[in-house]
Design a protein around this motif. Structure first.
Motif, short mmCIF file in Angstrom:
data_model
loop_
_atom_site.label_atom_id
_atom_site.label_comp_id
_atom_site.label_asym_id
_atom_site.label_seq_id
_atom_site.Cartn_x
_atom_site.Cartn_y
_atom_site.Cartn_z
N LYS A 1 0.84 -1.20 0.00
CA LYS A 1 0.00 0.00 0.00
C LYS A 1 0.87 1.24 0.00
CE LYS A 1 -3.56 2.34 2.70
NZ LYS A 1 -4.33 2.33 3.93
N ASP A 2 0.80 2.04 -1.05
CA ASP A 2 1.47 3.34 -1.13
C ASP A 2 2.94 3.30 -0.72
OD1 ASP A 2 -0.94 4.50 -1.94
OD2 ASP A 2 -1.56 4.86 0.13
N GLY A 3 3.70 2.35 -1.22
CA GLY A 3 5.12 2.27 -0.91
C GLY A 3 5.43 1.56 0.40
N TRP A 4 4.45 0.94 1.00
CA TRP A 4 4.62 0.21 2.25
C TRP A 4 4.25 -1.25 2.02
CZ3 TRP A 4 6.36 2.27 6.87
CH2 TRP A 4 6.54 3.66 6.90
N LEU A 5 4.91 -2.14 2.75
CA LEU A 5 4.61 -3.57 2.68
C LEU A 5 4.10 -4.05 4.03
CD1 LEU A 5 7.83 -4.82 0.85
CD2 LEU A 5 5.57 -4.45 -0.16
N LEU A 6 3.00 -4.79 4.01
CA LEU A 6 2.48 -5.43 5.22
C LEU A 6 3.18 -6.78 5.31
CD1 LEU A 6 0.48 -5.48 7.60
CD2 LEU A 6 -1.16 -6.55 6.03
N ILE A 7 3.89 -7.01 6.41
CA ILE A 7 4.64 -8.26 6.55
C ILE A 7 4.11 -9.08 7.72
CG2 ILE A 7 6.72 -7.34 5.49
CD1 ILE A 7 7.91 -7.14 8.35
N ASP A 8 4.34 -10.38 7.62
CA ASP A 8 3.93 -11.33 8.65
C ASP A 8 5.09 -11.48 9.63
OD1 ASP A 8 2.69 -13.32 10.09
OD2 ASP A 8 3.05 -14.88 8.59
N LEU A 9 4.88 -11.07 10.88
CA LEU A 9 5.94 -11.15 11.89
C LEU A 9 5.85 -12.44 12.70
CD1 LEU A 9 5.83 -7.46 13.09
CD2 LEU A 9 7.62 -8.52 11.73
N SER A 10 4.64 -12.89 12.94
CA SER A 10 4.39 -14.12 13.68
C SER A 10 2.96 -14.55 13.36
CB SER A 10 4.56 -13.88 15.19
OG SER A 10 3.49 -13.11 15.69
N PRO A 11 2.52 -15.69 13.85
CA PRO A 11 1.15 -16.11 13.55
C PRO A 11 0.07 -15.11 14.03
CG PRO A 11 2.40 -17.95 14.40
CD PRO A 11 3.27 -16.74 14.53
N THR A 12 0.42 -14.25 14.96
CA THR A 12 -0.57 -13.32 15.50
C THR A 12 -0.19 -11.85 15.33
OG1 THR A 12 0.45 -13.43 17.69
CG2 THR A 12 -1.35 -14.98 17.23
N LEU A 13 0.90 -11.55 14.63
CA LEU A 13 1.36 -10.17 14.54
C LEU A 13 1.78 -9.82 13.12
CD1 LEU A 13 1.99 -7.55 16.13
CD2 LEU A 13 4.27 -8.46 16.54
N GLU A 14 1.30 -8.68 12.64
CA GLU A 14 1.67 -8.14 11.33
C GLU A 14 2.19 -6.72 11.53
OE1 GLU A 14 -2.06 -8.23 9.30
OE2 GLU A 14 -1.93 -10.36 8.86
N GLY A 15 2.99 -6.24 10.58
CA GLY A 15 3.49 -4.88 10.66
C GLY A 15 3.82 -4.34 9.28
#
Length: 124
Positions: free
Chosen positions: A97-111
């Motif tokens: 989204k708009d030059g940003w990536l949503l990444i998977d940090l753990s099974p319960t956390l995204e950033g």
């Protein structure tokens, strides 16, 4: 009875004013305001490879391409910080989204991370 002598605070105000003028003239106040921006910029690498990930599919793994990459709760440089990832860390991308990536940090956390500081090339 003895009368209390009132002291004048004029000399204190003059000294404070002079210190303020000196601080303003020397740029100390400007440098204090830039401390946060400098702290963020100091994590930028001395050598950044141009990101090739903008055209890469989301299912391709990404790697951190700077010394330390901030992971945030929202896709914004002012978003709350979750953590920082060191250079070479592999990331699973979920969205863009708009030059940003949503990444998977753990099974319960995204950033969210800034896409320009990532690469699809595995570190050497």
């Amino acid at each position: 009875m003895a009368k209390k002598k009132q002291s004048s605070n004029v000399s204190g105000w003059i000294i404070a004013g002079l210190l303020g003028v000196v601080a303003y003239q020397s740029g100390i106040l400007d440098r204090l305001g830039q401390t946060a921006a400098t702290a963020q910029a100091s994590t930028a690498p001395s050598r950044v490879i141009k990101s090739d990930s903008a055209s890469a599919p989301l299912n391709k793994p990404r790697y951190v391409n700077v010394a330390s990459l901030n992971v945030r709760h929202t896709p914004s440089a002012s978003g709350p910080l979750i953590m920082a990832l060191p250079r070479g860390t592999p990331m699973k991308v979920l969205d863009r989204k708009d030059g940003w990536l949503l990444i998977d940090l753990s099974p319960t956390l995204e950033g969210w991370v800034t896409e320009q500081f990532t690469t699809v090339q595995a570190p050497s």
